[in-house]
Structure formats: C-alpha cells, structure tokens
Design a protein around this motif. Structure first.
Motif, mmCIF file in Angstrom:
data_model
loop_
_atom_site.group_PDB
_atom_site.id
_atom_site.type_symbol
_atom_site.label_atom_id
_atom_site.label_comp_id
_atom_site.label_asym_id
_atom_site.label_seq_id
_atom_site.Cartn_x
_atom_site.Cartn_y
_atom_site.Cartn_z
ATOM 1 N N THR A 1 0.933 -1.111 0.078
ATOM 2 C CA THR A 1 0.182 0.111 0.031
ATOM 3 C C THR A 1 1.002 1.386 -0.089
ATOM 4 O O THR A 1 2.088 1.167 0.229
ATOM 5 C CB THR A 1 -0.987 -0.009 1.149
ATOM 6 O OG1 THR A 1 -0.209 0.309 2.616
ATOM 7 C CG2 THR A 1 -1.942 -1.093 1.332
ATOM 8 N N ARG B 1 -2.984 1.459 6.001
ATOM 9 C CA ARG B 1 -4.364 0.697 5.459
ATOM 10 C C ARG B 1 -5.303 1.721 5.392
ATOM 11 O O ARG B 1 -5.521 2.664 5.866
ATOM 12 C CB ARG B 1 -4.696 0.114 6.537
ATOM 13 C CG ARG B 1 -3.779 -1.196 6.960
ATOM 14 C CD ARG B 1 -3.448 -2.080 5.890
ATOM 15 N NE ARG B 1 -4.831 -2.784 5.070
ATOM 16 C CZ ARG B 1 -5.231 -3.506 5.399
ATOM 17 N NH1 ARG B 1 -5.397 -4.455 6.443
ATOM 18 N NH2 ARG B 1 -6.507 -3.905 4.715
ATOM 19 N N ASP C 1 -8.331 0.827 2.819
ATOM 20 C CA ASP C 1 -9.629 0.335 2.771
ATOM 21 C C ASP C 1 -9.502 -1.299 2.547
ATOM 22 O O ASP C 1 -8.282 -1.721 2.469
ATOM 23 C CB ASP C 1 -10.494 1.116 1.750
ATOM 24 C CG ASP C 1 -9.850 0.731 0.101
ATOM 25 O OD1 ASP C 1 -9.291 -0.233 0.020
ATOM 26 O OD2 ASP C 1 -10.046 2.022 -0.561
ATOM 27 N N GLN C 2 -10.623 -1.728 2.489
ATOM 28 C CA GLN C 2 -10.564 -3.307 2.496
ATOM 29 C C GLN C 2 -9.723 -3.939 1.375
ATOM 30 O O GLN C 2 -9.428 -5.084 1.207
ATOM 31 C CB GLN C 2 -12.012 -3.998 2.439
ATOM 32 C CG GLN C 2 -12.708 -3.503 3.658
ATOM 33 C CD GLN C 2 -12.141 -4.355 4.903
ATOM 34 O OE1 GLN C 2 -11.421 -5.127 4.789
ATOM 35 N NE2 GLN C 2 -12.603 -3.856 6.279
ATOM 36 N N THR C 3 -9.766 -3.129 0.062
ATOM 37 C CA THR C 3 -9.231 -3.508 -1.291
ATOM 38 C C THR C 3 -7.962 -2.769 -1.373
ATOM 39 O O THR C 3 -7.315 -2.759 -2.497
ATOM 40 C CB THR C 3 -10.233 -3.281 -2.271
ATOM 41 O OG1 THR C 3 -10.552 -1.740 -2.332
ATOM 42 C CG2 THR C 3 -11.420 -4.035 -2.113
ATOM 43 N N ASP C 4 -7.269 -2.391 -0.376
ATOM 44 C CA ASP C 4 -5.906 -1.624 -0.810
ATOM 45 C C ASP C 4 -4.591 -2.409 -1.096
ATOM 46 O O ASP C 4 -3.874 -1.813 -1.238
ATOM 47 C CB ASP C 4 -5.643 -0.468 0.617
ATOM 48 C CG ASP C 4 -5.408 -1.466 1.793
ATOM 49 O OD1 ASP C 4 -5.460 -2.743 1.837
ATOM 50 O OD2 ASP C 4 -5.483 -0.833 2.707
ATOM 51 N N GLY C 5 -4.625 -3.631 -1.028
ATOM 52 C CA GLY C 5 -3.701 -4.715 -1.297
ATOM 53 C C GLY C 5 -3.101 -5.560 -0.283
ATOM 54 O O GLY C 5 -2.283 -6.228 -0.394
ATOM 55 N N ASN D 1 -4.478 -8.069 2.575
ATOM 56 C CA ASN D 1 -5.760 -8.758 2.926
ATOM 57 C C ASN D 1 -5.336 -10.045 3.640
ATOM 58 O O ASN D 1 -5.476 -11.077 3.284
ATOM 59 C CB ASN D 1 -6.294 -9.137 1.478
ATOM 60 C CG ASN D 1 -7.767 -9.450 1.888
ATOM 61 O OD1 ASN D 1 -8.309 -9.313 2.881
ATOM 62 N ND2 ASN D 1 -8.146 -10.544 1.045
ATOM 63 N N LYS E 1 -5.570 -13.071 6.105
ATOM 64 C CA LYS E 1 -6.786 -13.936 6.699
ATOM 65 C C LYS E 1 -6.913 -14.249 8.026
ATOM 66 O O LYS E 1 -5.861 -14.821 8.364
ATOM 67 C CB LYS E 1 -6.839 -15.095 5.573
ATOM 68 C CG LYS E 1 -8.285 -15.881 5.760
ATOM 69 C CD LYS E 1 -8.263 -16.881 4.666
ATOM 70 C CE LYS E 1 -9.707 -17.640 4.960
ATOM 71 N NZ LYS E 1 -9.505 -19.062 4.166
#
Ligand code: AMP
Ligand code: ZN
Length: 142
Positions: free
Chosen positions: A38, A108, A110-114, A116, A118
């Motif tokens: 990110t 960070r 957002d949820q799709t920033d690169g 992820n 789990k």
C-alpha cells in the motif's frame, strides 16, 4: 554485529544498493518497501545484521521498536491512512524472503488496498485447560 556481505538490506544500509530512505540514525534505518503493498509501505531495520526475531536480543529489539511510533506518526501525517499493520515475517513459511530482521509498516486505506490478511479464529477448538497448557509450555520456555 557486522554487516553480512550476502545481505541485500546490509547493502542498502551501506548505500551499495539504492533505497528510498525515510529515516536513519546510528542504530536503525527505514526505507520504502519496493513492492509498496500500500502507499507508504515502509521497512524498519536494525543496522546490526540479525536474521530474524529469533536472533534478536533485547537491545536491538528496543532500538528497533523505539523508532516505530514516530515513523508511523509521520506516515499518518503524510497520507492519512485509516490504520497501519505492523508485522515481521519470521521464517520462510511465514513469508520471510529477506533474512535481515525487518518490520513492515503497512498503511491501511480500505478493504481492497492491497493487504488482505486472513484471520481464522479457532476459539471453539480450545478449552480453557488447553489454553492453560499451551501458555504454561511457552511460559516455561521463556
Ligand atoms: P519479507 O518477505 O517479509 O522478508 O519482506 C522483504 C521485503 O523486502 C519484500 O516486501 C520486498 O518487496 C522488499 N525488498 C526486497 N528488495 C528490496 C529493495 N531493494 N528495496 C526495497 N525493498 C525491497
Ligand atoms: Zn543484513
């Protein structure tokens, strides 16, 4: 501990390999991770060559982590992320690819920033007795 001639991060500290420097003092160096998972993704490393957290003594750990708040605060001021993940991959299975201790600071957005990760919980698989046994074993080995 002296520089390791086969280590890419020791070469970065010595200026033999270029880097986008964020911060430097006598013990610690910080620079942008070339992968920029990110925007603002930064690596913080001790100048001493230690392979990973298993080889790290309290002095090196203290010096390294002492610089983390001000670098995170500068990232926050610069890009206004909504949060930052701080992590250190230790061992190949855990994703370590450069064997000179480093902390990743991953802003960070957002949820799709690169980034992820789990996070699977196993609360139901462990009783309180199991947790006590695990804690006890680790505790005995400190
Ligand atoms: P790890 O996989 O946790 O060991 O992280 C090593 C990181 O070093 C990776 O995220 C790479 O993108 C980063 N990296 C490798 N070579 C360079 C370089 N020359 N400059 C900046 N970052 C690098
Ligand atoms: Zn090194």
């Amino acid at each position: 501990m002296s520089a390791n001639e086969d280590c890419i991060f020791c070469k970065i500290i010595d200026g033999e390999i270029p880097s986008a420097k964020v911060y430097e003092d006598e013990d610690v160096y910080a620079f942008l991770d070339i992968s920029q998972v990110t925007k603002g993704h930064t690596l913080v490393i001790p100048k001493a060559h230690v392979k990973n957290i298993y080889q790290t003594d309290e002095d090196i750990a203290s010096q390294l982590f002492a610089r983390v708040p001000k670098i995170c605060q500068a990232i926050e001021k610069s890009f206004k992320p909504k949060g930052i993940n701080i992590l250190s991959n230790t061992g190949e299975l855990a994703g370590q690819s450069v064997f000179h201790l480093h902390l990743h600071l991953i802003p960070r957005y957002d949820q799709t920033d690169g980034f992820n990760p789990k996070w699977v919980t196993h609360n139901d698989d462990y009783s309180s007795e199991d947790l006590a046994e695990i804690a006890n074993l680790i505790s005995q080995n400190i």
